[in-house]
Design a protein around this motif. Structure first.
Motif, PDB file in Angstrom:
ATOM      1  N   THR A 220      20.508  -9.463 -45.475  1.00 13.46           N
ATOM      2  CA  THR A 220      21.293  -8.647 -46.401  1.00 13.46           C
ATOM      3  C   THR A 220      20.397  -7.564 -46.981  1.00 13.46           C
TER       4      THR A 220
ATOM      5  N   LYS B  34      24.522  -6.067 -53.592  1.00 14.20           N
ATOM      6  CA  LYS B  34      25.697  -6.507 -52.835  1.00 14.20           C
ATOM      7  C   LYS B  34      26.761  -7.071 -53.771  1.00 14.20           C
TER       8      LYS B  34
ATOM      9  N   LYS C  62      24.010   1.353 -45.497  1.00 12.85           N
ATOM     10  CA  LYS C  62      25.134   0.504 -45.904  1.00 12.85           C
ATOM     11  C   LYS C  62      24.662  -0.775 -46.580  1.00 12.85           C
ATOM     12  N   CYS C  63      25.446  -1.156 -47.552  1.00 14.17           N
ATOM     13  CA  CYS C  63      25.145  -2.379 -48.285  1.00 14.17           C
ATOM     14  C   CYS C  63      25.810  -3.547 -47.557  1.00 14.17           C
ATOM     15  N   ILE C  64      25.000  -4.424 -46.956  1.00 11.91           N
ATOM     16  CA  ILE C  64      25.624  -5.570 -46.275  1.00 11.91           C
ATOM     17  C   ILE C  64      24.970  -6.871 -46.721  1.00 11.91           C
TER      18      ILE C  64
ATOM     19  N   LYS D  50      29.925  -9.417 -41.306  1.00  9.56           N
ATOM     20  CA  LYS D  50      29.568  -8.246 -42.119  1.00  9.56           C
ATOM     21  C   LYS D  50      29.843  -6.958 -41.362  1.00  9.56           C
TER      22      LYS D  50
ATOM     23  N   TYR E 163      33.153  -3.395 -41.356  1.00  6.53           N
ATOM     24  CA  TYR E 163      33.065  -1.957 -41.152  1.00  6.53           C
ATOM     25  C   TYR E 163      33.942  -1.495 -39.994  1.00  6.53           C
TER      26      TYR E 163
END
Lengths: 169, 262
Positions: free
Chosen positions: A90, A113, A167-169, B140, B144
């Protein structure tokens, strides 16, 4: 091949790996990105455990090779690099320092997140990402995907610059 | 060798089969999407489709690798991708259909990403640590993919007369391949009993609700479910398109089976 046991401590090996950078984002090293999860001295040698950022990320192969090259160059022998899927990478694992460097480099860093919003709710909703150049909030999402899988593309209406967002994952 | 006549019994055999099915879906769709590279309607979309293709192939790679490990017969991900014939592939027929125009590709991406999202919400809690780990990771990325394709469905449906017509035609054409996504065969049932498979029939309702909501917002008409539904991908029955695609995809590897990148 050198088969003598390594005399390095895990701390030293961590610092060697800080010299390995992400080929797509050269300002970041793989330790501050949270890619290196563990370094253990096992009876067959050093075991470096890494976790992939994105499953299809072509940089992962390059990174693994770079780790091999670095450890060989430093004379760490024998060693193994293993990919660990047990924990999911993450962007929260990126250090604050890494996020600061990203912004300086012109990439809007990922936020915390926190709770993942329900992707089935809010059909036309997009997150507001501040521009890394001028900090304006007058930005617009151009594409969910950028030059690499981990980035999306935005446009800043204040300074009229396009920019990428990690991107925030 | 064809696996058609082999019904898995033991836990590992069921898990292997289950993983390979999921991997086949993603490899075949990834290969189809990669055909857009250099042909996207604009640079951003070219990149987006190529990135999603990479994700799909990445997901397939992780699933095949784990499947091969479970099988324990010395095969690897490349053996599973390149050295099986069309009859051994268990992907849904929807995913092997030619890429069509952008509307067709987007309609398929939307229907399948939504399906994958709902499926992986279940699989992330699979009673198998490594499988659950892969599923959480893939989930995840699927979020998207879903946002991307949904955005396009709205834009095309609620766009110009031509974009509306094209995306409506795309949903009408592809609808016959949606029935298969929710069928539960022996493997699915056993996988669910073993604690690592999802009840696909249960996904149908939330899937349909979201499709209805998005198509309505996009001023599109949801096709009628009461029509002929194709089926058979999970048992190795495919449309003519898969063989042609595999021929292209597997040719080089089969011509030089021991070649290695250096």
């Amino acid at each position: 091949m050198n088969t003598t046991e390594t005399t390095y401590t895990p701390e030293q090996i961590w610092s060697f790996l800080e010299e390995v950078t992400d080929p797509e984002i050269p300002v970041l090293n793989i330790v501050e990105m949270g890619i290196v999860r563990r370094i253990d001295l096992e009876k067959d040698g050093v075991v470096v455990r890494i976790t992939p950022t994105y499953s299809g990320c072509p940089a992962m192969h390059a990174i693994e090779m770079e780790i091999h090259n670095k450890l060989r160059e430093k004379g760490v022998e024998p060693f193994q690099v293993k990919t660990d899927y047990s924990e999911t990478w993450t962007t929260d694992w990126m250090t604050e320092e890494a996020k600061r460097k990203l912004k300086e480099y012109g990439i809007a860093p990922p936020g915390k997140k926190g709770e993942e919003d329900d992707v089935l709710k809010g059909l036309r909703k997009t997150k507001i990402i501040p521009c890394p150049y001028c900090d304006s909030l007058e930005t617009e999402l151009q594409s969910e995907f950028g030059s690499t899988a981990c980035k999306s593309q935005y446009y800043c209406h204040s300074c009229e610059e396009p920019f990428e967002h990690f991107k925030c994952i | 060798m064809s696996t058609l006549d082999k019904t898995p019994v033991k836990r590992d055999e069921i898990l292997f089969e289950y993983l390979v099915r999921l991997a086949d879906d993603r490899l075949i769709l990834g290969q189809r999407l990669s055909e857009w590279s250099g042909h996207g309607p604009e640079l951003e979309e070219d990149l987006a489709l190529a990135n999603i293709a990479l994700d799909m192939i990445g997901h397939a790679s992780g699933l095949y690798t784990y499947a091969a490990e479970i099988e324990g017969e010395g095969r690897d991900e490349d053996d599973l991708a390149y050295f099986r014939d069309d009859i051994d592939f268990k992907n849904f027929q929807m995913l092997e259909q030619p890429k069509g125009d952008l509307a067709y590709t987007i309609a398929r991406q939307f229907l399948f990403s939504l399906y994958s999202y709902l499926l992986y919400m279940e699989l992330k809690d699979a009673d198998d640590e490594q499988f659950a780990g892969l599923a959480s990771k893939h989930l995840k990325e699927i979020r998207y993919h879903l946002r991307h394709s949904r955005e396009w469905v709205l834009r095309l449906g609620d766009g110009t007369e031509e974009s509306h017509r094209r995306i409506q035609d795309a949903f009408d054409d592809i609808w016959m391949y949606t029935g298969e996504l929710f069928e539960m065969d022996e493997v699915d049932k056993k996988a669910a009993e073993e604690g690592f498979g999802a009840d696909l029939a249960k996904l149908r309702k939330p899937w349909k609700e979201h499709v209805d909501e998005v198509l309505d917002e996009a001023t599109l008409t949801v096709p009628d479910d009461n029509q002929y539904m194709a089926s058979g991908g999970r048992t190795g029955f495919h449309t003519e398109h898969l063989g042609h695609m595999l021929a292209q995809m597997q040719f080089l590897r089969r011509s030089y089976p021991d070649a290695e990148w250096t």
